[in-house]
Structures are given as C-alpha cells and as structure tokens.
Design an enzyme around this catalytic site. Sequence first.
Site, short mmCIF file in Angstrom:
data_model
loop_
_atom_site.label_atom_id
_atom_site.label_comp_id
_atom_site.label_asym_id
_atom_site.label_seq_id
_atom_site.Cartn_x
_atom_site.Cartn_y
_atom_site.Cartn_z
CG ASP A 1 50.19 41.28 29.45
OD1 ASP A 1 49.23 41.34 30.24
OD2 ASP A 1 51.14 42.07 29.50
CD GLU B 1 47.70 44.79 29.75
OE1 GLU B 1 48.19 43.75 29.26
OE2 GLU B 1 47.77 45.06 30.96
CG HIS C 1 46.34 40.80 32.31
ND1 HIS C 1 46.79 42.06 31.96
CD2 HIS C 1 45.06 40.96 32.75
CE1 HIS C 1 45.83 42.94 32.17
NE2 HIS C 1 44.77 42.30 32.66
CG HIS D 1 51.24 45.87 27.22
ND1 HIS D 1 52.27 46.58 27.78
CD2 HIS D 1 50.97 44.84 28.06
CE1 HIS D 1 52.59 46.01 28.93
NE2 HIS D 1 51.81 44.95 29.13
CG HIS E 1 51.64 48.59 31.46
ND1 HIS E 1 50.65 48.20 30.60
CD2 HIS E 1 51.91 47.50 32.22
CE1 HIS E 1 50.32 46.95 30.84
NE2 HIS E 1 51.08 46.48 31.82
CD GLU F 1 54.67 44.13 30.66
OE1 GLU F 1 53.99 43.21 30.18
OE2 GLU F 1 54.21 45.01 31.41
ZN LIG Z 1 48.88 42.93 31.36
#
Ligand SMILES: [Zn+2]
Length: 274
Positions: free
Chosen positions: A8, A10, A60, A104, A115, A134
């Site tokens: 990812d 972030e 991502h 993240h 998120h 996630e």
């Molecule tokens: Zn992401």
Amino acid sequence: MKVFVSVDMEGVAGIVDWAQCVASGEDYALGRDLLVGEVNAAVTGAIAAGATEIVVNDAHSVMRNLPPERLAGRAAYLSGRFKPLYMMQGLDETFDAIVFLGYHAAMATPGVLSHTYNPRAIADVRLNGVTTGEAGLNALVAQHFGVPVAVVTGDQYVGPEAAPFCPGISAIEVKESISRFAALNRHPEAARTLIEQGVRDALSRLDGLTPPGIAMPGSVEIRFLSPDMAEQATWIKGVRRLDSVTVELAGDEPLELYRSFIAIVYLTRSLVEN
Ligand SMILES: [Zn+2]
C-alpha cells in the site's frame, strides 16, 4: 523461501497527504520515490533472510505505482486494476510468508490517511466484533492459504490493529501519526534501514509464526456513510441489514467472507458522492 509483499502507500515514511499518493496529485512523483525505497528495503531484507522468490503485489489505488525496473532483487511485480483478490492477489499456498508494506490504520482510527478500503463509503469494519483495518481483512486470505503474516509497516496504529488477526506479526513503525494528515516521519533512509532489518529478522524466525486463525464461522460488520450503501450491500446473498447504515455478512470460509466484502466495496462505489 517464497515471500509475498502486499504494497500500500499511505503508511510510507514521508507520506501524509493524498496529493502524494494519487496519480493526479502534484506530489505523486515524490510519493512514488519514497514508496519504491521502502519496497526495496523489504525485498533486500527478505533476500538476506533466504528468500529465493518474491512477488510484489501493488495494492494501492490504480495499483501500478512502482517503476518495475527499479524493483530490487528481480522481484516479480503484480500490477494493474481489477484483481479479484485485490490487495492479496497472487498469494497461494506455496508462499512461506507475507509482508504488509506501507499499510495505514482503519477509518475509525486517527492514523495517517486512515481508511478501510474506501474512505468515501466505509466508516468502520468489525471482524468478529473487533474493529479492523485492511490488514485484518486481508488476513482472511492469508488464513485460507495457510500463510503467516510476518511484518506490517506504517505508523504507530497499524501494528496493534493487525495483531489480533495476525499472530506474532512484527510491526515496523516508520512514522508517528499526529493526525490523519500529519506525522513525525523518520528520515527515508532510517525508515528503509529499519524495514530491511525488521523484515530480515522476522523472516529468519518463521518457525515461530503461525498463519491467521480467525475464529470461524466469522462475521464482518460494515458501517457505511449512507443508508443507500447499506441497502445496496444487502443485494449480495448472505448480507443482513443491522441498522440504517450497518450490515453484517457471516460465513464459515475466510476466503468467501473476503470475496463478499470486496464485492460490497466494488458495488458501493457507484453511490460515492464527489
Ligand atoms: Zn492505499
């Protein structure tokens, strides 16, 4: 040793704003450089621990954020949009370990750019009653294939959030979140050193790690931003409405739970307001 790296963005040191991690953002080139630096640190650490095959799955946004020729270790690169297993595409039972890089925190947590899959649709997700980001959702796929999740990198929230679902996971903290849009970041070189050493150490003691063992039958509870999204989610078989904005899906199979969750993520995109 075969290692799967789900990437990812972030959670990378230096990244604190969407402008650094969406392709149209004015600072995306910088974000991309920071990302490739951390991915390569993880690849180098994995090789030092004995990895002979590494698959980097770009998870991502549009999922083609890395310049392939800059990947270290001749790692294979799984890129591009529409992947049925999304952040876990490419994993199977032949892998020995998983690394979650640049992750993240969940939407309900004040981590940097927090998120849960879709910040414009999903307010909170609970897996067996515990708020998950996630990492916990992706652990359902790891559980199906019987592969341990060895490492997660990101801010101070991602480790504790992943821990209930990924037994024995090592958390590498490359920045300290101040708010959703601010952090005290380690210098990129310091972050890369930490990741390289942390991945090497974690993959050197794989014997002590077990794959996720999330209790089944399991339940995934999703709270949306709008009642329309909750209504739409119930169009998928097995999804039950709990209140105006919340639904639950339940089942015996971790992979089926994940796939139903992803179906909901895709479906509710049609109701996102810009
Ligand atoms: Zn992401």
